[in-house]
Scaffold this active site. Structure first.
Site, PDB file in Angstrom:
ATOM      1  CE  LYS A  96       4.904   1.132   1.743  1.00 10.71           C
ATOM      2  NZ  LYS A  96       4.282   2.565   1.560  1.00 10.71           N
TER       3      LYS A  96
ATOM      4  CB  CYS B 144       5.498   3.348   7.238  1.00  9.33           C
ATOM      5  SG  CYS B 144       3.984   2.757   7.834  1.00  9.33           S
TER       6      CYS B 144
ATOM      7  CD  GLU C 144      -2.839   1.363  -0.154  1.00 12.25           C
ATOM      8  OE1 GLU C 144      -3.269  -0.131  -0.732  1.00 12.25           O
ATOM      9  OE2 GLU C 144      -2.701   2.565  -0.709  1.00 12.25           O
TER      10      GLU C 144
HETATM   11  P1  NAD Z   1      -1.732  -0.143  12.522  1.00 13.01           P
HETATM   12  O1  NAD Z   1      -0.867  -0.926  13.913  1.00 13.01           O
HETATM   13  O2  NAD Z   1      -2.850   1.034  12.504  1.00 13.01           O
HETATM   14  O3  NAD Z   1      -2.686  -1.285  12.855  1.00 13.01           O
HETATM   15  C1  NAD Z   1      -2.992  -2.533  12.282  1.00 13.01           C
HETATM   16  C2  NAD Z   1      -3.460  -3.272  12.733  1.00 13.01           C
HETATM   17  O4  NAD Z   1      -3.174  -5.172  12.683  1.00 13.01           O
HETATM   18  C3  NAD Z   1      -3.994  -3.137  14.610  1.00 13.01           C
HETATM   19  O5  NAD Z   1      -5.480  -3.162  14.618  1.00 13.01           O
HETATM   20  C4  NAD Z   1      -3.424  -4.747  15.275  1.00 13.01           C
HETATM   21  O6  NAD Z   1      -4.724  -5.071  16.286  1.00 13.01           O
HETATM   22  C5  NAD Z   1      -3.589  -5.869  14.048  1.00 13.01           C
HETATM   23  N1  NAD Z   1      -3.165  -6.967  14.263  1.00 13.01           N
HETATM   24  C6  NAD Z   1      -2.402  -7.140  14.277  1.00 13.01           C
HETATM   25  N2  NAD Z   1      -1.818  -8.638  14.392  1.00 13.01           N
HETATM   26  C7  NAD Z   1      -2.834  -8.855  14.548  1.00 13.01           C
HETATM   27  C8  NAD Z   1      -3.746 -10.412  13.983  1.00 13.01           C
HETATM   28  N3  NAD Z   1      -2.477 -11.138  14.291  1.00 13.01           N
HETATM   29  N4  NAD Z   1      -4.576 -10.770  13.683  1.00 13.01           N
HETATM   30  C9  NAD Z   1      -5.550  -9.468  13.784  1.00 13.01           C
HETATM   31  N5  NAD Z   1      -5.392  -8.581  13.573  1.00 13.01           N
HETATM   32  C10 NAD Z   1      -3.891  -8.221  14.811  1.00 13.01           C
HETATM   33  O7  NAD Z   1      -1.250  -0.172  10.739  1.00 13.01           O
HETATM   34  P2  NAD Z   1      -1.017   0.456   9.888  1.00 13.01           P
HETATM   35  O8  NAD Z   1      -0.603   1.925  10.233  1.00 13.01           O
HETATM   36  O9  NAD Z   1      -2.388   0.333   9.190  1.00 13.01           O
HETATM   37  O10 NAD Z   1       0.022  -0.597   8.915  1.00 13.01           O
HETATM   38  C11 NAD Z   1       0.042  -2.290   8.335  1.00 13.01           C
HETATM   39  C12 NAD Z   1       0.640  -2.596   7.700  1.00 13.01           C
HETATM   40  O11 NAD Z   1       0.649  -1.073   6.656  1.00 13.01           O
HETATM   41  C13 NAD Z   1       2.274  -1.914   8.198  1.00 13.01           C
HETATM   42  O12 NAD Z   1       3.023  -3.023   7.387  1.00 13.01           O
HETATM   43  C14 NAD Z   1       2.563  -0.984   7.725  1.00 13.01           C
HETATM   44  O13 NAD Z   1       3.939  -0.497   7.525  1.00 13.01           O
HETATM   45  C15 NAD Z   1       1.668  -0.925   6.080  1.00 13.01           C
HETATM   46  N6  NAD Z   1       1.822   0.722   5.482  1.00 13.01           N
HETATM   47  C16 NAD Z   1       1.173   1.429   6.706  1.00 13.01           C
HETATM   48  C17 NAD Z   1       0.612   2.661   6.154  1.00 13.01           C
HETATM   49  C18 NAD Z   1       0.701   3.950   6.672  1.00 13.01           C
HETATM   50  O14 NAD Z   1       0.391   5.002   6.594  1.00 13.01           O
HETATM   51  N7  NAD Z   1       0.461   3.949   8.166  1.00 13.01           N
HETATM   52  C19 NAD Z   1       0.530   2.831   4.519  1.00 13.01           C
HETATM   53  C20 NAD Z   1       1.274   2.277   4.364  1.00 13.01           C
HETATM   54  C21 NAD Z   1       1.616   0.394   4.531  1.00 13.01           C
HETATM   55  C1  UGA Z   2       4.763   7.698   3.698  1.00 20.14           C
HETATM   56  C2  UGA Z   2       4.872   7.673   2.099  1.00 20.14           C
HETATM   57  O1  UGA Z   2       4.565   8.552   2.033  1.00 20.14           O
HETATM   58  C3  UGA Z   2       3.642   6.460   1.690  1.00 20.14           C
HETATM   59  O2  UGA Z   2       3.773   6.436   0.254  1.00 20.14           O
HETATM   60  C4  UGA Z   2       3.887   5.432   2.203  1.00 20.14           C
HETATM   61  O3  UGA Z   2       2.222   4.596   1.665  1.00 20.14           O
HETATM   62  C5  UGA Z   2       3.630   5.372   3.660  1.00 20.14           C
HETATM   63  O4  UGA Z   2       4.753   5.821   4.199  1.00 20.14           O
HETATM   64  C6  UGA Z   2       3.916   4.100   4.825  1.00 20.14           C
HETATM   65  O5  UGA Z   2       4.112   3.267   3.962  1.00 20.14           O
HETATM   66  O6  UGA Z   2       3.870   4.456   5.645  1.00 20.14           O
HETATM   67  P1  UGA Z   2       2.900   9.225   6.040  1.00 20.14           P
HETATM   68  O7  UGA Z   2       4.378   8.688   6.773  1.00 20.14           O
HETATM   69  O8  UGA Z   2       1.719   8.308   6.216  1.00 20.14           O
HETATM   70  O9  UGA Z   2       3.201   8.183   3.680  1.00 20.14           O
HETATM   71  O10 UGA Z   2       3.122  10.355   5.480  1.00 20.14           O
HETATM   72  P2  UGA Z   2       4.303  10.988   4.694  1.00 20.14           P
HETATM   73  O11 UGA Z   2       3.438  12.564   3.720  1.00 20.14           O
HETATM   74  O12 UGA Z   2       4.688  11.110   3.515  1.00 20.14           O
HETATM   75  O13 UGA Z   2       4.731  12.281   5.416  1.00 20.14           O
HETATM   76  C7  UGA Z   2       5.703  11.797   6.269  1.00 20.14           C
HETATM   77  C8  UGA Z   2       6.505  12.602   6.525  1.00 20.14           C
HETATM   78  O14 UGA Z   2       7.265  12.858   6.260  1.00 20.14           O
HETATM   79  C9  UGA Z   2       5.816  13.418   7.940  1.00 20.14           C
HETATM   80  O15 UGA Z   2       5.908  13.856   9.192  1.00 20.14           O
HETATM   81  C10 UGA Z   2       5.709  14.908   7.356  1.00 20.14           C
HETATM   82  O16 UGA Z   2       5.566  15.635   8.019  1.00 20.14           O
HETATM   83  C11 UGA Z   2       7.568  14.799   6.332  1.00 20.14           C
HETATM   84  N1  UGA Z   2       7.674  14.784   4.973  1.00 20.14           N
HETATM   85  C12 UGA Z   2       6.672  15.034   4.385  1.00 20.14           C
HETATM   86  C13 UGA Z   2       8.659  16.245   5.248  1.00 20.14           C
HETATM   87  O17 UGA Z   2       8.653  16.843   6.727  1.00 20.14           O
HETATM   88  N2  UGA Z   2       8.348  17.374   3.940  1.00 20.14           N
HETATM   89  C14 UGA Z   2       8.484  17.351   2.801  1.00 20.14           C
HETATM   90  O18 UGA Z   2       8.160  17.411   2.079  1.00 20.14           O
HETATM   91  C15 UGA Z   2       7.030  15.664   3.105  1.00 20.14           C
END
Ligand code: NAD
Ligand code: UGA
Length: 464
Positions: free
Chosen positions: A220, A276, A161
């Site tokens: 990713k 992340c 994602e």
């Molecule tokens: P999150 O902590 O918000 O959500 C994860 C959920 O999974 C939690 O609610 C937890 O209770 C649940 N969980 C964990 N183990 C479990 C199990 N065994 N059975 C059932 N539920 C379980 O995490 P997130 O931010 O959604 O991130 C999830 C993944 O996606 C991570 O690998 C992260 O790196 C990736 N990712 C996150 C973002 C983001 O913006 N947060 C964007 C892209 C990718």
């Molecule tokens: C980031 C990536 O942008 C997503 O593509 C990815 O899916 C995600 O991580 C993930 O894998 O979790 P996110 O962390 O939600 O998304 O938000 P961003 O907009 O990337 O910002 C990350 C941090 O960088 C923030 O603290 C933001 O303030 C900072 N940032 C961003 C800067 O300091 N300068 C910039 O120009 C942009």
């Protein structure tokens, strides 16, 4: 044909992603499950203001699909049993113990899901890696699936994602690309195609990129590393600007106008936060070291080190100012979320800056429009424990933290204000008027270029 899907993990990825799929595929039954009962209850809360995640546009999607074709449930086993396709969107934090501690991704949640899927499945399934995982994790998942279920066939697909928090819904609707990595076998291609059919409902096919599984997993990590690297690069220039009289905004503009570089992700800040960037780069560092690519590991590690340097640099500027000007040791900290438009504070620069300040004996007055008081306290508590403070010391330090429910109250009478998150509320605030009415003019440390008035004195604007 796929008619029922489920997603294990109802977090920042699972919730919004499934909400969009359910809205765009009304004939598909979508069940989001989680082991966290409280979270599921919040997703099912009648009041859409009580959802566990704040994302612009999310409420409307939930309202439209919930209990029609989108369900939130604690019954993980039932969801596994009845689904054709299972997304795993569980958290994959940095390992705290064991091999790779402090760097490698902790895959225990993913492994637990794989085991559960194997044990509860009574038919063939397509298993989708939605979590961010180290390259070649699909191999491990397959091993677990095979070990605990000898009867059914499982196709493991990587579909990372790319959404960013605060703009998740917009990103999901208008994805730059949807990446799908699958095996080059007949059943592998069939599984990839089943997922393409879902995305095709709203994503143009030209934006759906099919690769092998390992490329998808690594792409990713590489994407996040490249994005974070840009921030560390621009932040490194912010420090040089402050020494030389150059302006970081002018530098960003000048660099970004080169089409080959582009304008995005060149905004200097107190540092990047979020759950992340740091964890994914540390994971990449671990991977590189695992393959004995030590120079490459060092290269990426520096992106994280520059980020820590920037956060500490900002905090040190504040403490130096207090010492040099013999100011009262009180600082208003504005913004706790790691960026605007989210209630997520994981790895927020505010945690690091605040922790530094209170350790130097400074009282802080915190305000954030979205992050709850208990979350702010627990973030600080967890951080202080993680850097070695004992519980009684932590409690003492936390007494230095006061949390406010309004911006006006948080800044009232403060000699120093530190702006760390770029919330719209801070940008719209009439800083000129506020300063005019203050007898003792406060000094403002603006870490995210919120204050536009170039003529304002008593201000440190990061990178200028
Ligand atoms: P999150 O902590 O918000 O959500 C994860 C959920 O999974 C939690 O609610 C937890 O209770 C649940 N969980 C964990 N183990 C479990 C199990 N065994 N059975 C059932 N539920 C379980 O995490 P997130 O931010 O959604 O991130 C999830 C993944 O996606 C991570 O690998 C992260 O790196 C990736 N990712 C996150 C973002 C983001 O913006 N947060 C964007 C892209 C990718
Ligand atoms: C980031 C990536 O942008 C997503 O593509 C990815 O899916 C995600 O991580 C993930 O894998 O979790 P996110 O962390 O939600 O998304 O938000 P961003 O907009 O990337 O910002 C990350 C941090 O960088 C923030 O603290 C933001 O303030 C900072 N940032 C961003 C800067 O300091 N300068 C910039 O120009 C942009």
């Amino acid at each position: 044909m796929v008619t029922k899907i489920c997603c294990i993990g109802a977090g920042y990825v699972g919730g919004p992603t499934m909400a969009v799929i359910a809205n765009e595929c009304p004939r598909l039954k979508v069940v989001v499950v989680d082991q966290d009962e409280k979270k599921i209850k919040s997703w099912n809360n009648k009041s859409l203001n009580e959802l566990p995640i704040y994302e612009p546009g999310l409420k409307e999607l939930i309202e439209n699909a919930r209990n029609k074709n989108l369900y939130f449930s604690e019954d993980i086993d039932k969801a596994i049993e009845e689904s054709h396709m299972i997304f795993m969107a569980v958290n994959t934090p940095t390992k705290k113990t064991g091999t790779g501690k402090g760097f490698a991704a902790d895959l225990s949640n993913v492994e637990a899901c794989a085991k559960r899927i194997a044990l509860k499945s009574k038919s063939d399934k397509i298993v989708i890696e939605k979590s961010t995982l180290p390259v070649r994790t699909a191999e491990k998942i397959k091993e677990v699936l095979k070990k605990f279920n000898k009867k059914n066939n499982f196709e493991v697909i990587s579909n990372p994602e790319f959404l960013a928090e605060g703009t998740a819904i917009q990103n999901l609707y208008k994805s730059d690309r949807v990446l799908i990595g699958g095996e080059n076998t007949d059943s592998g291609k069939e599984a990839v195609n089943a997922l393409v059919q879902i995305y095709k409902k709203w994503i143009p096919e030209s934006k759906i990129l099919k690769t092998n599984v390992w490329s998808s997993e690594l792409a990713k990590l590489a994407s996040n590393a490249m994005l974070a690297q840009r921030i560390s690069s621009i932040n490194s220039f912010s420090a040089i600007c402050e020494k030389t009289g150059a302006s970081i905004q002018e530098i960003s503009k000048a660099i970004g106008m080169d089409r080959r570089i582009g304008t995005e992700f060149l905004e200097s800040s107190v540092g990047f936060g979020g759950s992340c960037f740091k964890k994914d780069i540390l994971n990449l560092v671990y991977l590189a070291r695992f393959y004995k690519l030590n120079d490459i590991a060092d290269y990426w590690h520096n992106v994280v080190k520059i980020n820590s340097f920037q956060m500490t640099r900002f905090a040190k500027n504040i403490t130096n100012y207090i010492e040099e000007n013999k100011k009262n040791k009180v600082v208003s900290v504005l913004g706790w979320a790691f960026k605007s438009n989210t209630n997520d504070s994981r790895e927020s620069p505010s945690i690091y800056v605040s922790s530094y300040l209170i350790q130097k004996g400074i009282d802080i007055k915190v305000y954030d429009p979205m992050v709850l008081e208990e979350r702010i306290k627990s973030d600080l508590n967890d951080h202080l424990v993680s850097i070695g403070f004992k519980l009684n010391q932590v409690n003492k330090l936390l007494k230095k933290v006061e949390i406010y429910k309004s911006l006006e109250k948080a800044v009232r009478d403060s000699p120093i204000i530190a702006i760390i998150t770029k919330w719209e509320e801070f940008q719209k605030f009439d800083w000129d008027l506020y300063i005019k009415h203050r007898k003792n003019k406060p000094f403002i440390f603006d870490g995210v270029k919120v204050i536009k008035n170039k003529g304002m004195t008593n201000i440190y604007s990061l990178g200028n």
